[in-house]
Design a protein around this motif. Structure first.
Motif, PDB file in Angstrom:
ATOM      1  N   GLY A  66     -17.880 -24.487  68.533  1.00 27.51           N
ATOM      2  CA  GLY A  66     -18.121 -23.658  69.700  1.00 27.51           C
ATOM      3  C   GLY A  66     -16.844 -23.296  70.436  1.00 27.51           C
ATOM      4  O   GLY A  66     -16.708 -22.186  70.960  1.00 27.51           O
ATOM      5  N   VAL A  67     -15.883 -24.222  70.472  1.00 28.65           N
ATOM      6  CA  VAL A  67     -14.617 -23.951  71.172  1.00 28.65           C
ATOM      7  C   VAL A  67     -13.864 -22.817  70.480  1.00 28.65           C
ATOM      8  O   VAL A  67     -13.411 -21.863  71.131  1.00 28.65           O
ATOM      9  CB  VAL A  67     -13.748 -25.215  71.242  1.00 28.65           C
ATOM     10  N   VAL A  68     -13.702 -22.915  69.172  1.00 26.78           N
ATOM     11  CA  VAL A  68     -12.945 -21.884  68.450  1.00 26.78           C
ATOM     12  C   VAL A  68     -13.676 -20.548  68.497  1.00 26.78           C
ATOM     13  O   VAL A  68     -13.041 -19.490  68.650  1.00 26.78           O
ATOM     14  CB  VAL A  68     -12.655 -22.338  67.010  1.00 26.78           C
ATOM     15  N   ALA A  69     -14.998 -20.571  68.406  1.00 26.95           N
ATOM     16  CA  ALA A  69     -15.750 -19.320  68.524  1.00 26.95           C
ATOM     17  C   ALA A  69     -15.503 -18.670  69.879  1.00 26.95           C
ATOM     18  O   ALA A  69     -15.336 -17.443  69.979  1.00 26.95           O
ATOM     19  CB  ALA A  69     -17.238 -19.575  68.320  1.00 26.95           C
ATOM     20  N   GLY A  70     -15.446 -19.480  70.943  1.00 28.70           N
ATOM     21  CA  GLY A  70     -15.176 -18.937  72.271  1.00 28.70           C
ATOM     22  C   GLY A  70     -13.790 -18.347  72.377  1.00 28.70           C
ATOM     23  O   GLY A  70     -13.598 -17.286  72.988  1.00 28.70           O
ATOM     24  N   LEU A 121     -14.799 -25.034  60.108  1.00 27.69           N
ATOM     25  CA  LEU A 121     -13.900 -24.090  60.771  1.00 27.69           C
ATOM     26  C   LEU A 121     -13.195 -23.188  59.765  1.00 27.69           C
ATOM     27  O   LEU A 121     -12.791 -22.076  60.107  1.00 27.69           O
ATOM     28  CB  LEU A 121     -12.861 -24.841  61.607  1.00 27.69           C
ATOM     29  N   MET A 122     -13.075 -23.668  58.537  1.00 21.05           N
ATOM     30  CA  MET A 122     -12.434 -22.863  57.494  1.00 21.05           C
ATOM     31  C   MET A 122     -13.439 -22.017  56.721  1.00 21.05           C
ATOM     32  O   MET A 122     -13.102 -21.419  55.696  1.00 21.05           O
ATOM     33  CB  MET A 122     -11.635 -23.770  56.564  1.00 21.05           C
ATOM     34  N   THR A 154     -22.778 -18.076  66.695  1.00 23.32           N
ATOM     35  CA  THR A 154     -21.681 -17.922  67.655  1.00 23.32           C
ATOM     36  C   THR A 154     -20.706 -16.811  67.317  1.00 23.32           C
ATOM     37  O   THR A 154     -19.874 -16.441  68.152  1.00 23.32           O
ATOM     38  CB  THR A 154     -20.881 -19.233  67.756  1.00 23.32           C
ATOM     39  N   GLY A 155     -20.741 -16.312  66.073  1.00 24.51           N
ATOM     40  CA  GLY A 155     -19.752 -15.322  65.643  1.00 24.51           C
ATOM     41  C   GLY A 155     -18.452 -15.946  65.178  1.00 24.51           C
ATOM     42  O   GLY A 155     -17.446 -15.232  65.015  1.00 24.51           O
ATOM     43  N   LEU A 156     -18.436 -17.248  64.936  1.00 23.63           N
ATOM     44  CA  LEU A 156     -17.224 -17.940  64.490  1.00 23.63           C
ATOM     45  C   LEU A 156     -16.704 -17.340  63.191  1.00 23.63           C
ATOM     46  O   LEU A 156     -17.442 -17.186  62.223  1.00 23.63           O
ATOM     47  CB  LEU A 156     -17.534 -19.418  64.286  1.00 23.63           C
ATOM     48  N   ARG A 157     -15.402 -17.034  63.181  1.00 26.48           N
ATOM     49  CA  ARG A 157     -14.747 -16.529  61.976  1.00 26.48           C
ATOM     50  C   ARG A 157     -13.903 -17.638  61.347  1.00 26.48           C
ATOM     51  O   ARG A 157     -13.332 -18.474  62.074  1.00 26.48           O
ATOM     52  CB  ARG A 157     -13.855 -15.328  62.309  1.00 26.48           C
TER      53      ARG A 157
END
Length: 243
Positions: free
Chosen positions: A70-74, A112-113, A124-127
């Motif tokens: 969630g942090v990286v997505a933000g 995350l990768m 979340t849209g995390l890339r």
């Protein structure tokens, strides 16, 4: 710098008093239905919203490492694509297929990768963060599948004393179980021997001194009610003050 407390271990709500911070904001969410990642996707989405809304680099304090998603997505929603510097006694590099325990907290760095369960990324849209932009610091309790992954990936795996410089913005993630378990009794997954708290603090402060840390997560991965928060407080306060 805003401090965000996420008092959860996976899908379990924890007591706020077991964290060594006075948070400006608390993010929590009731678990949803379905499998584990479906149950927690709403919490990750709420955290991503909170991080995206911060004007400066947020400090996120939580009870496990999975909230890094969630942090990286933000951050990415703010147009920040950070390198990841991940302090942890463990690799957190499993996928559901490689994990023998199925423990979700052993998977977030790999997720995350862009590998593993896609549910949170979809919500979340995390890339994906490229592997060459990832540094694992002092991961010393590794399963064979994690060793194999590190041997064929571009992830850099270094001791606390040799944290490299990285270009651009940085997401600094510190699971406090990176500290020798003899100094922090009560950890959920203790590993000893390991670096002392001062070595971890100094390595992290060198990164914070670059001025390029876009977000800091401190994972307080201990059992409640054992006094570990008081022992960790000086380290946590020093890191928060430097952000």
């Amino acid at each position: 710098m805003g401090t965000i407390l996420v008092p959860h271990h996976l899908d379990e709500r924890l007591s706020d008093v077991d964290f060594p911070v006075a948070a400006g904001r608390v993010v929590t969410a009731e678990p949803g239905g379905g499998g584990f990642w479906q149950r927690v996707a709403g919490l990750h989405a709420a955290l991503a919203d909170a991080v995206a809304a911060e004007q400066g680099p947020p400090a996120v304090v939580t009870g496990d490492c999975s909230l890094a998603l969630g942090v990286v997505a933000g951050l990415q929603r703010r147009g920040v694509d950070p390198a990841v510097v991940w302090f942890d006694a463990h690799g957190d590099l499993h996928t559901p297929e490689s994990s023998t325990s199925g423990y979700p907290g052993g998977m977030p760095l790999r997720m995350l990768m862009g590998e593993g369960d896609p549910t949170v990324a979809g919500r979340t849209g995390l890339r994906p963060v490229p592997a060459e932009r990832v540094v694992l610091v002092d991961g010393r309790d590794l399963d064979p599948a994690e060793v194999d992954f590190l041997g064929r990936s571009a992830v850099r795996h270094v001791p606390v004393a040799a944290v490299p410089d990285v270009d651009g913005p940085i997401y600094l993630h510190i699971d406090l179980d990176v500290v020798d378990a003899a100094a922090l009794p009560g950890l959920r997954f203790p590993v000893t021997p390991g670096p002392d708290a001062d070595a971890v603090r100094q390595a992290a402060l060198r990164l914070l001194a670059t001025g390029r840390v876009a977000a800091l997560t401190i994972a307080c991965t201990w059992h409640a009610g054992e006094g570990t928060a008081d022992l960790a407080r000086p380290t946590v306060e020093a890191l928060l003050a430097a952000l």
